[in-house]
Write an enzyme that holds these catalytic residues in place. Sequence first.
Site, PDB file in Angstrom:
ATOM      1  N   SER A   1       0.838  -1.196   0.000  1.00 42.14           N
ATOM      2  CA  SER A   1       0.000   0.000   0.000  1.00 42.14           C
ATOM      3  C   SER A   1       0.876   1.250   0.000  1.00 42.14           C
ATOM      4  O   SER A   1       1.806   1.345  -0.793  1.00 42.14           O
ATOM      5  CB  SER A   1      -0.945  -0.042   1.206  1.00 42.14           C
ATOM      6  OG  SER A   1      -1.970   0.903   1.084  1.00 42.14           O
TER       7      SER A   1
ATOM      8  N   ASP B   1      -5.107  -3.715  -2.920  1.00 41.78           N
ATOM      9  CA  ASP B   1      -4.164  -3.349  -1.859  1.00 41.78           C
ATOM     10  C   ASP B   1      -3.410  -4.557  -1.307  1.00 41.78           C
ATOM     11  O   ASP B   1      -4.008  -5.519  -0.831  1.00 41.78           O
ATOM     12  CB  ASP B   1      -4.926  -2.660  -0.722  1.00 41.78           C
ATOM     13  CG  ASP B   1      -4.010  -1.821   0.154  1.00 41.78           C
ATOM     14  OD1 ASP B   1      -2.924  -2.310   0.496  1.00 41.78           O
ATOM     15  OD2 ASP B   1      -4.381  -0.685   0.487  1.00 41.78           O
TER      16      ASP B   1
END
Length: 371
Positions: free
Chosen positions: A47, A166
């Site tokens: 991320s 993510d």
Amino acid sequence: MMDRGEEWNISFAGCGFRSIYYVGALSCILERVPQLVHGASKIGGASSGCLVAAALAVGIPIEKLCLNILIMAKEARSHILGVFHPTFSLLRAVQLILREMLPEDAHLRATGKLCVSLTRLSDGENVLVSEFTTREELIQVLMCSSFFPVYCGFVPPSYRGVLYMDGALSNNMPLFELRNTITMAPFSGESDICPKEGTFNFFEANYGNVSIQVNTGNVHRVCTSFLPPKPEKLAEICHNGYMDALRFLKERDLLGVDRDPHSALLGDKPPCESVEKWRKRRKMLNSGRSSQWEEHQWVDHRVIESLPVGIKKVLCEVCRQSYDAGGWGFSLTNILPVKLQTLLFLPVNISLRLFKRLRHELQLLMVTAGP
């Protein structure tokens, strides 16, 4: 003490806008023991953590990374609804910054050094990527790892024809299982460099290989990961990262090892000027006779004085711009009736934002699919 005879890695957990914490931690390490960063075998992240890892892997100056994080937070805060405003797209902002920040040979520098954590949409399995054939492919991988469902949109980006989201959803600390990996996270827990609450915690959660203590401090940290705080608060988070990294270096007995003799580190004194000159200006600041230092009075001097001069300048400039922008128009949004109106229409605005984004991304998907 860390075994310097073996290879070591660095891993950054995903943390949204709190990635400014890593800027403070890295500025401390680069100032005190630069070889700890430069000599790392692999640098991984998920991320927002992978964006920091990428900046290190390709040689982006830490000051530039700091500025880009602050710009993104400032852009998100410039809208009444913040990241939920219909005209704001966090993923698009990430893409624009990557295109501006990464050099043309970024994929060559990153290959074999950078390790990006992705979550495959089809089965939720984790995928680690360390090979990049082009600069555009590197950007696409970083965007995939930064895509948090709904928060960033509905249709995830793709890498080599496969949809990913993510990386924090499946592995928030890549390289965690390898020996000699230095782990960093802006949440109090068991990471090597992380905040310390100072109290005993009975409960602890493990999220994607990241240990997070269950306490009120971490609840606030998680919230500010998704909703960017004010620049002054970001400066404080940066300072906390610096001090936590300094504690780590002391505990591992790494201070003074491979230190750059040209790095000016004066402890309580800033590295940009002589001790006597600094004391004189500090005295003038406290007495209110220095116009140059008075312009930064909205930034707590205890927060910025320990930071390297480059980081300090960036933080002060962004805070000054934020202060200058706070005119009558900005103050109008703080009036109680306006706040109430904003809260009343919040569900409508969020729904409108989600509808517009869904329609836009479905149109893109149809264009990509073709006839």
